[in-house]
Design an enzyme around this catalytic site. Structure first.
Site, PDB file in Angstrom:
ATOM      1  CG  ASP A 107      -1.675   3.486 -10.953  1.00 40.49           C
ATOM      2  OD1 ASP A 107      -1.426   2.220 -11.433  1.00 40.49           O
ATOM      3  OD2 ASP A 107      -1.065   4.386 -10.111  1.00 40.49           O
TER       4      ASP A 107
HETATM    5  N1  URA Z   1       3.764   4.651 -10.406  1.00 39.46           N
HETATM    6  C1  URA Z   1       2.500   4.937 -10.020  1.00 39.46           C
HETATM    7  O1  URA Z   1       2.172   4.861  -8.789  1.00 39.46           O
HETATM    8  N2  URA Z   1       1.297   4.805 -10.881  1.00 39.46           N
HETATM    9  C2  URA Z   1       1.757   4.819 -12.378  1.00 39.46           C
HETATM   10  O2  URA Z   1       0.777   4.864 -12.958  1.00 39.46           O
HETATM   11  C3  URA Z   1       2.991   4.557 -12.754  1.00 39.46           C
HETATM   12  C4  URA Z   1       3.880   4.515 -11.884  1.00 39.46           C
END
Ligand code: URA
Length: 246
Positions: A107
């Site tokens: 993310d």
């Molecule tokens: N899980 C998440 O919620 N975000 C990420 O970036 C990676 C794993």
């Protein structure tokens, strides 16, 4: 994949020269293969056994490139984006190649280990849940990590319409805002860790990927920086960590 390639393509694949620049250099006699000048752009070179030099400088020929990036916040896991900087934008010129992309997404607000490559087959392999290559994260949540959550993660968690594979959760420390946990996943669903903690009413405040397969993020690699993986590191990325197998 065959390790033989046209001379002009083989040199251009290494990133720093365009195909037309390479062709001009070949025509001018500035390129040697195993010490002999070759003026023929479609001369076949073997990546394993031939030595290619451009203007006297020997190249280390490789079909693909594999980079470890320590992703900062605010950068998107994509090859291009109209508005925001991408992980590929952080690759310095000397490591840049056509076709680079992140093998798996973090993310925008997640930090840590992103593997960037131009090798689609390798990326597919390390991301496929069937291969059981684990990805390890450290997460700060706004509350307490309980035994019930540890057991729940180990069974798999229902998140919306989805049900996750069993995952490992371990509490590693506590601070004023909440607990830090280590989460090990074998798959990468959208916002997976945030949604898994969300199922227990907790919010993820910080999230960092610290390991892929058996390869930890280099602690000396500053945020925003990337470097090429060694052959041994590449092997570790695609190695299952049996200690996390159920
Ligand atoms: N899980 C998440 O919620 N975000 C990420 O970036 C990676 C794993």
């Amino acid at each position: 994949m065959a390790k033989k390639q046209r001379l002009d393509k083989a040199i251009a694949m290494q990133g720093s020269l365009s195909r037309s620049e390479v062709k001009t250099l070949i025509r001018k006699g500035a390129v040697t293969v195993n010490g002999q000048v070759v003026k023929n752009a479609d001369f076949g070179v073997d990546f394993d056994s031939d030595t290619v030099a451009v203007q006297g400088k020997e190249l280390s020929l490789s079909m693909h490139i594999y980079l470890m990036l320590n992703k900062p916040k605010g950068v998107v896991s994509a090859s291009e984006d109209k508005k925001l900087p991408t992980v590929v934008d952080l690759v310095p010129k000397e490591l840049w190649r056509k076709g680079l992309f992140p093998a798996g997404r973090l993310d925008k607000d997640t930090t840590g280990f992103v593997l960037i490559t131009d090798d689609g087959e390798f990326a597919h392999d390390i991301l496929s849940p069937k291969k059981h290559i684990s990805k390890t994260y450290h997460a700060l949540v706004n509350g307490t990590i309980t035994d019930e959550m540890v057991e729940g993660f180990a069974k798999g968690v229902t998140i919306g319409e989805d049900f996750t594979l069993p995952a490992s959760l371990k509490k590693i420390s506590s601070e004023e805002q909440g607990d830090w946990g280590e989460v090990i996943l074998k798959e990468g669903m959208y916002h997976q860790i945030k949604r898994m903690f969300g199922a227990y009413g907790l919010k993820v405040l910080e999230l960092k990927r610290v390991q892929m397969g058996k390869l930890p993020l280099d602690p000396n690699l500053e945020e925003g920086k990337c470097r090429e993986l060694t052959a041994e590191e590449l092997r570790l990325v695609s190695t299952r960590d049996e200690s996390t197998e159920e």
